[in-house]
Design a protein around this motif. Structure first.
Motif, PDB file in Angstrom:
ATOM      1  N   ARG A   1     -27.769 -44.690 -32.251  1.00 50.40           N
ATOM      2  CA  ARG A   1     -26.800 -44.285 -33.266  1.00 50.40           C
ATOM      3  C   ARG A   1     -27.330 -44.590 -34.666  1.00 50.40           C
ATOM      4  N   LEU A   2     -27.990 -45.738 -34.820  1.00 53.49           N
ATOM      5  CA  LEU A   2     -28.558 -46.088 -36.116  1.00 53.49           C
ATOM      6  C   LEU A   2     -29.689 -45.138 -36.506  1.00 53.49           C
ATOM      7  N   VAL A   3     -30.522 -44.769 -35.539  1.00 55.91           N
ATOM      8  CA  VAL A   3     -31.620 -43.839 -35.820  1.00 55.91           C
ATOM      9  C   VAL A   3     -31.061 -42.469 -36.187  1.00 55.91           C
ATOM     10  N   ASP A   4     -30.022 -42.015 -35.469  1.00 49.78           N
ATOM     11  CA  ASP A   4     -29.406 -40.729 -35.787  1.00 49.78           C
ATOM     12  C   ASP A   4     -28.820 -40.716 -37.191  1.00 49.78           C
ATOM     13  N   SER A   5     -28.185 -41.807 -37.590  1.00 55.52           N
ATOM     14  CA  SER A   5     -27.618 -41.862 -38.941  1.00 55.52           C
ATOM     15  C   SER A   5     -28.731 -41.896 -39.992  1.00 55.52           C
ATOM     16  N   LEU A   6     -29.858 -42.560 -39.696  1.00 62.65           N
ATOM     17  CA  LEU A   6     -30.987 -42.581 -40.625  1.00 62.65           C
ATOM     18  C   LEU A   6     -31.617 -41.196 -40.752  1.00 62.65           C
ATOM     19  N   VAL A   7     -31.750 -40.488 -39.638  1.00 63.28           N
ATOM     20  CA  VAL A   7     -32.332 -39.144 -39.659  1.00 63.28           C
ATOM     21  C   VAL A   7     -31.454 -38.204 -40.478  1.00 63.28           C
ATOM     22  N   SER A   8     -30.142 -38.290 -40.311  1.00 64.50           N
ATOM     23  CA  SER A   8     -29.262 -37.400 -41.073  1.00 64.50           C
ATOM     24  C   SER A   8     -29.203 -37.812 -42.545  1.00 64.50           C
ATOM     25  N   ALA A   9     -29.281 -39.100 -42.837  1.00 63.08           N
ATOM     26  CA  ALA A   9     -29.237 -39.545 -44.231  1.00 63.08           C
ATOM     27  C   ALA A   9     -30.508 -39.159 -44.976  1.00 63.08           C
ATOM     28  N   GLN A  10     -31.657 -39.191 -44.310  1.00 64.57           N
ATOM     29  CA  GLN A  10     -32.933 -38.858 -44.948  1.00 64.57           C
ATOM     30  C   GLN A  10     -33.285 -37.375 -44.833  1.00 64.57           C
ATOM     31  N   ASP A  11     -32.439 -36.600 -44.145  1.00 62.46           N
ATOM     32  CA  ASP A  11     -32.658 -35.169 -43.935  1.00 62.46           C
ATOM     33  C   ASP A  11     -33.976 -34.914 -43.209  1.00 62.46           C
ATOM     34  N   TRP A  12     -34.189 -35.641 -42.134  1.00 65.76           N
ATOM     35  CA  TRP A  12     -35.373 -35.500 -41.300  1.00 65.76           C
ATOM     36  C   TRP A  12     -35.095 -34.670 -40.058  1.00 65.76           C
ATOM     37  N   SER A  13     -33.968 -33.998 -39.985  1.00 63.27           N
ATOM     38  CA  SER A  13     -33.580 -33.331 -38.750  1.00 63.27           C
ATOM     39  C   SER A  13     -34.559 -32.227 -38.362  1.00 63.27           C
ATOM     40  N   GLU A  14     -35.092 -31.493 -39.350  1.00 64.49           N
ATOM     41  CA  GLU A  14     -36.049 -30.426 -39.042  1.00 64.49           C
ATOM     42  C   GLU A  14     -37.334 -30.999 -38.459  1.00 64.49           C
ATOM     43  N   HIS A  15     -37.803 -32.109 -39.003  1.00 62.97           N
ATOM     44  CA  HIS A  15     -39.032 -32.734 -38.507  1.00 62.97           C
ATOM     45  C   HIS A  15     -38.830 -33.293 -37.098  1.00 62.97           C
ATOM     46  N   THR A  16     -37.664 -33.832 -36.814  1.00 62.27           N
ATOM     47  CA  THR A  16     -37.423 -34.360 -35.474  1.00 62.27           C
ATOM     48  C   THR A  16     -37.306 -33.246 -34.447  1.00 62.27           C
ATOM     49  N   LYS A  17     -36.802 -32.082 -34.866  1.00 65.01           N
ATOM     50  CA  LYS A  17     -36.737 -30.953 -33.932  1.00 65.01           C
ATOM     51  C   LYS A  17     -38.134 -30.457 -33.584  1.00 65.01           C
ATOM     52  N   VAL A  18     -39.015 -30.405 -34.579  1.00 66.12           N
ATOM     53  CA  VAL A  18     -40.399 -30.003 -34.318  1.00 66.12           C
ATOM     54  C   VAL A  18     -41.068 -31.024 -33.416  1.00 66.12           C
ATOM     55  N   GLY A  19     -40.829 -32.299 -33.666  1.00 62.46           N
ATOM     56  CA  GLY A  19     -41.372 -33.351 -32.814  1.00 62.46           C
ATOM     57  C   GLY A  19     -40.836 -33.280 -31.395  1.00 62.46           C
ATOM     58  N   THR A  20     -39.598 -32.828 -31.249  1.00 60.71           N
ATOM     59  CA  THR A  20     -39.018 -32.678 -29.921  1.00 60.71           C
ATOM     60  C   THR A  20     -39.746 -31.605 -29.124  1.00 60.71           C
ATOM     61  N   VAL A  21     -40.125 -30.515 -29.776  1.00 63.29           N
ATOM     62  CA  VAL A  21     -40.837 -29.435 -29.082  1.00 63.29           C
ATOM     63  C   VAL A  21     -42.150 -29.961 -28.514  1.00 63.29           C
ATOM     64  N   PHE A  22     -42.903 -30.714 -29.312  1.00 58.32           N
ATOM     65  CA  PHE A  22     -44.199 -31.213 -28.846  1.00 58.32           C
ATOM     66  C   PHE A  22     -44.049 -32.416 -27.920  1.00 58.32           C
ATOM     67  N   GLY A  23     -43.113 -33.295 -28.208  1.00 56.13           N
ATOM     68  CA  GLY A  23     -42.966 -34.514 -27.420  1.00 56.13           C
ATOM     69  C   GLY A  23     -42.342 -34.306 -26.056  1.00 56.13           C
TER      70      GLY A  23
END
Length: 166
Positions: free
Chosen positions: A57-79
């Motif tokens: 939950r803390l990581v999700d809130s950090l990702v949304s606060a820093q607007d990293w959602s697009e980068h995490t989606k790309v990382g999800t495709v490769f990971g």
């Protein structure tokens, strides 16, 4: 004749403690008044932001606060490639690059490249469902590259090194 002994450290400490107690007893004690104002609202059985939070939950809130959602989606495709497309397909190909929505996938053989081109709509629908529709919009499948016989900056047209075999 008085017999004066030097004071021991424990006697000095005891005398200082008694003096401090006497000075404290002589001072007037302050009265405790209750200050009117808002009281702390206890959270009760529900979780609040002050309580310890799960790491996810803390990581999700950090990702949304820093607007990293697009980068995490790309990382999800490769990971999570093998989970997203299936273990059978992932065993014979791997993603290389993702630029402007186009995912480049390299197959281990030309037969698998042809098979993946036929399965491209299915693979794209799986990726859209798991990661999101805007991350991967096009799938480009290539086969393995053949070894190059060109060495150096200059080359001569023709059969190359096989010319001398016979």
């Amino acid at each position: 004749m008085t017999d004066e002994r030097p004071a021991r450290p424990s006697d000095i400490a005891r005398a200082a403690l008694e003096a401090a107690r006497a000075a404290s007893a002589a001072r007037p004690q302050p009265t405790r008044r209750r200050i009117a104002g808002p009281r702390r609202a206890w959270t009760g059985p529900r979780a609040s932001e002050d309580d310890p939070q799960p790491l996810g939950r803390l990581v999700d809130s950090l990702v949304s606060a820093q607007d990293w959602s697009e980068h995490t989606k790309v990382g999800t495709v490769f990971g999570r490639w093998s989970t997203l497309v299936g273990a059978d397909i992932a065993a014979h190909c791997e993603p290389q690059t993702l630029t402007d929505g186009e995912l480049l996938v390299v197959a281990e053989s030309t037969a698998w490249a042809t098979q993946l081109r036929l399965l491209a709509p299915t693979i794209l629908s799986k990726l859209r469902a798991s990661v999101g529709g805007d991350v991967v919009t096009k799938l480009r499948v290539v086969g393995p590259t053949a070894p190059s016989w060109k060495k150096g900056p200059r080359s001569v047209r023709g059969r190359g090194p096989r010319d001398t075999y016979g």
